[in-house]
Design a protein around this motif. Structure first.
Motif, PDB file in Angstrom:
ATOM      1  N   ALA A 153      40.123  46.930  37.679  1.00 15.08           N
ATOM      2  CA  ALA A 153      40.202  47.132  39.128  1.00 15.08           C
ATOM      3  C   ALA A 153      40.163  48.618  39.466  1.00 15.08           C
ATOM      4  CB  ALA A 153      41.460  46.486  39.687  1.00 15.08           C
ATOM      5  N   GLY A 154      40.815  49.456  38.656  1.00  7.82           N
ATOM      6  CA  GLY A 154      40.822  50.893  38.905  1.00  7.82           C
ATOM      7  C   GLY A 154      39.446  51.494  38.741  1.00  7.82           C
ATOM      8  N   SER A 155      38.702  51.030  37.775  1.00  5.99           N
ATOM      9  CA  SER A 155      37.358  51.543  37.535  1.00  5.99           C
ATOM     10  C   SER A 155      36.430  51.226  38.702  1.00  5.99           C
ATOM     11  CB  SER A 155      36.815  50.944  36.241  1.00  5.99           C
ATOM     12  OG  SER A 155      35.444  51.158  36.136  1.00  5.99           O
ATOM     13  N   GLY A 156      36.485  50.000  39.198  1.00  8.11           N
ATOM     14  CA  GLY A 156      35.651  49.610  40.337  1.00  8.11           C
ATOM     15  C   GLY A 156      36.046  50.337  41.609  1.00  8.11           C
ATOM     16  N   ALA A 157      37.344  50.555  41.786  1.00  9.83           N
ATOM     17  CA  ALA A 157      37.823  51.251  42.978  1.00  9.83           C
ATOM     18  C   ALA A 157      37.380  52.708  42.964  1.00  9.83           C
ATOM     19  CB  ALA A 157      39.341  51.150  43.067  1.00  9.83           C
TER      20      ALA A 157
END
Length: 66
Positions: A5-9
């Protein structure tokens, strides 16, 4: 799961910032580029004065009486 989720955000945030910077650059080009042509070529950009020409004056020259 949290790492994904952090990578996509982060990618989405970078995309939003890139689009905002591109929009700001285009707005600055439109605001400061000389866009109106004259007989001597492009004129420099300048401010437009927003005031009426002259005062209210004495009134209409041919006033209807009667």
């Amino acid at each position: 799961m949290a790492g994904e989720a952090g990578s996509g955000a982060l990618r989405e945030l970078i995309l939003v910032v890139a689009v905002a910077l591109a929009g700001l650059l285009l707005a600055m080009v439109a605001a400061f580029a000389p866009w109106h042509a004259t007989s001597a070529g492009n004129a420099p950009a300048g401010l437009v004065e927003l005031h009426s020409p002259g005062g209210p004056g004495p009134g209409p020259a041919n006033a209807h009486v009667g």
